[in-house]
Design a protein around this motif. Structure first.
Motif, short mmCIF file in Angstrom:
data_model
loop_
_atom_site.label_atom_id
_atom_site.label_comp_id
_atom_site.label_asym_id
_atom_site.label_seq_id
_atom_site.Cartn_x
_atom_site.Cartn_y
_atom_site.Cartn_z
N ASP A 173 -4.23 4.75 -4.79
CA ASP A 173 -4.74 3.38 -4.82
C ASP A 173 -5.11 2.87 -6.21
O ASP A 173 -5.95 1.97 -6.33
CB ASP A 173 -5.98 3.27 -3.93
CG ASP A 173 -5.65 3.46 -2.46
OD1 ASP A 173 -4.50 3.19 -2.08
OD2 ASP A 173 -6.54 3.88 -1.71
N ALA A 174 -4.54 3.41 -7.29
CA ALA A 174 -4.98 3.00 -8.62
C ALA A 174 -4.57 1.58 -8.97
O ALA A 174 -5.19 0.94 -9.82
CB ALA A 174 -4.44 3.96 -9.69
N ASP A 204 0.85 -1.19 0.00
CA ASP A 204 0.00 0.00 0.00
C ASP A 204 0.89 1.23 0.00
O ASP A 204 1.55 1.54 0.99
CB ASP A 204 -0.90 -0.02 1.23
CG ASP A 204 -2.00 1.02 1.18
OD1 ASP A 204 -1.96 1.87 0.27
OD2 ASP A 204 -2.90 0.98 2.04
N THR A 205 0.94 1.94 -1.14
CA THR A 205 1.86 3.08 -1.29
C THR A 205 1.09 4.33 -1.71
O THR A 205 -0.05 4.27 -2.17
CB THR A 205 2.92 2.78 -2.35
OG1 THR A 205 2.28 2.42 -3.58
CG2 THR A 205 3.82 1.64 -1.91
N ARG A 206 1.77 5.46 -1.60
CA ARG A 206 1.23 6.73 -2.09
C ARG A 206 2.38 7.55 -2.65
O ARG A 206 3.44 7.67 -2.02
CB ARG A 206 0.51 7.49 -0.97
CG ARG A 206 -0.18 8.75 -1.47
CD ARG A 206 -1.17 9.30 -0.46
NE ARG A 206 -0.54 9.94 0.68
CZ ARG A 206 -1.22 10.63 1.59
NH1 ARG A 206 -2.53 10.74 1.50
NH2 ARG A 206 -0.59 11.19 2.61
N ILE A 222 9.78 13.26 -7.40
CA ILE A 222 8.89 12.14 -7.10
C ILE A 222 9.10 11.74 -5.65
O ILE A 222 10.23 11.45 -5.23
CB ILE A 222 9.16 10.95 -8.04
CG1 ILE A 222 8.97 11.38 -9.50
CG2 ILE A 222 8.26 9.77 -7.70
CD1 ILE A 222 9.45 10.35 -10.51
N VAL A 223 8.01 11.72 -4.88
CA VAL A 223 8.11 11.46 -3.44
C VAL A 223 7.13 10.36 -3.04
O VAL A 223 5.94 10.42 -3.38
CB VAL A 223 7.81 12.73 -2.62
CG1 VAL A 223 8.00 12.44 -1.13
CG2 VAL A 223 8.69 13.88 -3.06
N PHE A 224 7.65 9.37 -2.33
CA PHE A 224 6.80 8.37 -1.68
C PHE A 224 6.74 8.69 -0.19
O PHE A 224 7.78 8.91 0.44
CB PHE A 224 7.36 6.95 -1.88
CG PHE A 224 7.21 6.44 -3.27
CD1 PHE A 224 6.07 5.75 -3.66
CD2 PHE A 224 8.21 6.65 -4.22
CE1 PHE A 224 5.92 5.28 -4.95
CE2 PHE A 224 8.08 6.18 -5.52
CZ PHE A 224 6.92 5.49 -5.88
N ASP A 225 5.53 8.72 0.38
CA ASP A 225 5.42 8.91 1.82
C ASP A 225 5.00 7.60 2.47
O ASP A 225 4.76 6.60 1.79
CB ASP A 225 4.46 10.05 2.17
CG ASP A 225 3.01 9.76 1.80
OD1 ASP A 225 2.54 8.63 2.03
OD2 ASP A 225 2.33 10.68 1.30
N ASN A 226 4.93 7.58 3.79
CA ASN A 226 4.51 6.36 4.49
C ASN A 226 3.19 6.58 5.22
O ASN A 226 3.00 6.14 6.35
CB ASN A 226 5.59 5.85 5.45
CG ASN A 226 5.88 6.84 6.57
OD1 ASN A 226 5.55 8.02 6.48
ND2 ASN A 226 6.52 6.36 7.64
N ARG A 227 2.26 7.28 4.52
CA ARG A 227 0.92 7.51 5.09
C ARG A 227 0.26 6.22 5.53
O ARG A 227 -0.44 6.16 6.53
CB ARG A 227 0.06 8.22 4.03
CG ARG A 227 -1.43 8.28 4.35
CD ARG A 227 -1.70 9.21 5.52
NE ARG A 227 -3.11 9.29 5.79
CZ ARG A 227 -3.80 8.51 6.59
NH1 ARG A 227 -3.17 7.52 7.20
NH2 ARG A 227 -5.09 8.67 6.79
#
Length: 685
Positions: free
Chosen positions: A110-111, A89-91, A131-136
């Motif tokens: 969530d696509a 599960d990423t954002r 480009i940034v990935f967070d850990n929401r």
């Protein structure tokens, strides 16, 4: 000529030894390939670009990358890849600009499968994209890394856009939550509302567009709108009030004319969608909240001078209205599905149970007809649904828009020639919704291109445009996300607020009309009113709703496009009170302000229950019931055309003395023993 799209995919894994942890020193991505993200422990982003990113809660960390293409491409960044088995599960957020002035360009939550991320966007040679990935969505036990793939393909040239957008960023739109567009000051122009701790910030709309902000300090301990926000004038002072929905309860910020008072009732609600709605048809706006883990809740507005709120929970509080018996309630949408003049309730459900449709049977009775309507399909995961008259046949259809999985499109089969409830028809196959793989928690329907047919804004940085034949076609807009919607420069085309960026629609040649309401006997905003416009296109309908989709609050003005038509035969407003205002031969390209009862002749027999005489009058008015009616009248109130109560009485056996009233036009509202209201206009000489 057949187009062949060649996706260039790097055939080997690029292992980055360590992702950089801040915007100032991001890891460079040299080109297409698969990259490994380690533990997310860098600087957290504060500007959220993913479709679900408007849920602006504290984010513990982020990992930062920079990509500078040497040529124009259509780029896809995806974590829905076999390197992630099972999927994570990423954002992801994609920015342009500098670290001190980042601008959202694209993003996704969530696509992909199992809540993975897939985002596609066009890039320009020499422009840097951060480009940034967070850990929401990652807790400590699962924050152990994942991979993403970047691919490049030849630029996909979009079709001719039905409408285009020009983006303007305003540094002063910097509240913690910028999720509301609504008329705050009663001039019927949409303003921008932001919420921060103990502060309400309003960017009012002036001549030519949005002006500098005005701050209203709000004292006291309150919840923030982590999950949703709604607006409505629930104390009838001509200014907007707000519901702030959070994970443990809600707060109400009530206008006092020039300031705001915080009201936090303290009842535990895991709020999702919040709404203002007149649940008991008494002319006062009540407060509704979806409850994630238990039956839904609401507060009835006692009116009067203090607008006291009384808490109820469906299926729990004795005497409560029935809005379902279980949790999983993520979004409510109030609309009249059966065209009987009162507002029904559609509830989008997550976590497994099917969606619910509750029919308003009057006198506070709501009946679950989900099975009869055939909309209780499983399995489906949805946080919100798009509801509107997509085929312009005079009744409301439903697109259950998935937050994960597949969408479902249902046509309303309302037949007014009988009293039998008809099931909706599932027309998903071939509609364009069966092939739309973009998912999102927020989905709303508006006529974005003013062609006279409702479109849908949801996931995937695109608008699903209505093709006028029960099918929809996607058109992509890089960086476009769902947000609060309204006409922010008063040009008749709908604009979209994405964070601090206003996406102004560039007008095409299609014509339009906006209808702004001022209730008198009904609630002041006309929330729950049905508006119809008739013309060469047939009929279009809109409901006035406070809160739709999942999170955002959008304009309370009704907006219609009419394509190239040059006149509107009729505009009809069906008020919650039962009054009906009608305007004939209306000129397009204007904002029509309607005060409840404005078009009614003083002698008109408008309500089917009673009339008044003499009319006009100087001293008293008498009530005469329609023949053969067994109605017990309980009380009466007289409203002026500003919506103020100027006289009340419970003694209806004698004439009502109006001698003290100033000369003018008034509305007499009668309440019967079942708390149903009836209105009649009269003139005081």
């Amino acid at each position: 000529m057949k187009k062949i799209t060649l996706i260039i995919t790097l055939l080997f894994m690029v292992q980055l030894s360590k992702a950089q942890d801040s915007c100032a020193s991001p890891t460079a991505i040299p080109g297409p390939g698969t990259y490994t993200v380690g533990v997310i422990n860098g600087t957290a982003p504060t500007l959220f670009c993913a479709d679900n990113g408007a849920i602006q809660q504290a984010i513990p960390g982020g990992e930062w990358y920079i990509y500078t293409p040497t040529a124009a491409h259509t780029v896809t960044v995806s974590t829905d890849i076999t390197a992630n088995t099972p999927r994570t599960d990423t954002r992801v957020h994609v920015y342009t600009g500098t670290c001190d002035a980042l601008t959202c360009f694209a993003g996704d939550d969530d696509a992909g499968a199992d809540y993975s991320s897939v985002v596609t966007f066009n890039v320009t040679a020499g422009t840097s994209y951060i480009i940034v990935f967070d850990n929401r969505w990652l807790d400590a036990a699962h924050n152990n890394g994942f991979s993403f793939r970047l691919t490049e393909a030849p630029v996909v040239v979009p079709p001719t856009l039905p409408v285009t957008y020009n983006s303007t960023s305003l540094a002063t739109i910097n509240s913690t939550f910028n999720i509301c567009v609504v008329d705050v000051d009663g001039d019927h122009k949409d303003d921008i509302v932001g919420v921060s701790n103990n502060n309400l910030r309003v960017h009012y709309q002036g001549a030519g567009g949005i002006t500098t902000p005005t701050d209203y300090p709000v004292a006291g301990t309150h919840f923030m709108p982590n999950w949703s926000m709604a607006a409505g004038d629930y104390n009838r002072d001509g200014k907007m009030d707000f519901i702030l929905g959070a994970g443990s309860g809600l707060s109400v910020w009530k206008s006092n004319g020039t300031s705001y008072t915080n009201i936090t009732p303290g009842d535990y609600i895991f709020c999702q969608r919040t709404n203002f709605a007149d649940l008991n048809d008494d002319g006062n706006l009540d407060i509704f909240s979806c409850h994630d883990i238990a039956p839904n809740c609401y507060y009835l507005n006692g009116g009067g001078t203090d607008n006291a709120l009384t808490f109820y929970q469906s299926n729990v509080t004795p005497g409560a209205m029935k809005f379902g018996t279980i949790g999983g309630n993520y979004s409510t949408l109030f609309t009249d599905f059966d065209n009987d003049g009162d507002t029904d309730v559609f509830i989008s459900k997550c976590s497994g149970p099917p969606c619910e449709l509750h029919r308003n049977d009057g006198n506070g009775v709501y009946t679950d007809i989900s099975a009869i309507a055939g909309i209780n399909v499983t399995p489906i995961q949805t946080w919100s649904s798009a509801i509107g008259d997509f085929d312009n046949d005079g009744d409301m259809d439903v697109i259950i828009t998935a937050s994960s999985g597949t969408h479902k499109y249902f046509r309303n089969n309302l037949d007014t020639t009988n009293t039998t409830e008809e099931a909706f028809t599932n027309i998903t196959a071939g509609s364009g919704w069966d092939t739309n793989t973009s998912t999102n928690i927020d989905n709303v329907t508006y006529d974005f291109d003013n062609d006279g047919f409702l479109d849908v804004l949801g996931g995937g940085n695109k608008i699903m445009y209505n093709q006028h034949n029960s099918t929809f076609a996607p058109v992509s807009y890089p960086g476009l996300m769902i947000g609060a919607i309204g006409d922010l420069n008063d040009d008749g085309f709908l604009d979209i607020l994405n964070g601090s960026t206003i996406r102004y629609a560039t007008p095409n040649t299609n014509k339009w009309i906006k209808v702004a309401l001022q209730g008198v006997q009904s609630n002041r905003n006309g929330i729950g009113a049905r508006i119809e416009i008739h013309g060469a296109w047939g009929i279009q309908i809109r409901d006035i709703r406070s809160g739709e989709g999942f999170e955002f609050m959008s304009s309370l003005n009704a907006h219609f496009g009419i394509g190239q038509a040059t006149t509107i035969d009729q505009v009809i407003i069906r008020w919650p009170s039962g009054l009906v205002d009608t305007y004939n031969n209306v000129t397009p390209n204007q904002r029509l302000l309607v005060v409840e009862g404005a078009t009614l002749a003083a002698s008109a027999f408008t309500n089917g229950v009673f009339s008044v005489y003499p009319n006009p009058t100087k001293d008293v008015i008498n009530i005469q019931l329609k023949d053969n009616l067994s109605v017990t009248l309980k009380s009466a109130a007289v409203y002026d055309l500003m919506g103020r109560v100027v006289l009340t009485t419970t003694d209806l056996d004698r004439p009502i003395n109006v001698a003290s009233l100033a000369t003018g036009t008034y509305i007499l509202s009668i309440t019967d023993s079942n708390n149903k209201n009836y209105g009649q206009k009269f003139v005081k000489e």
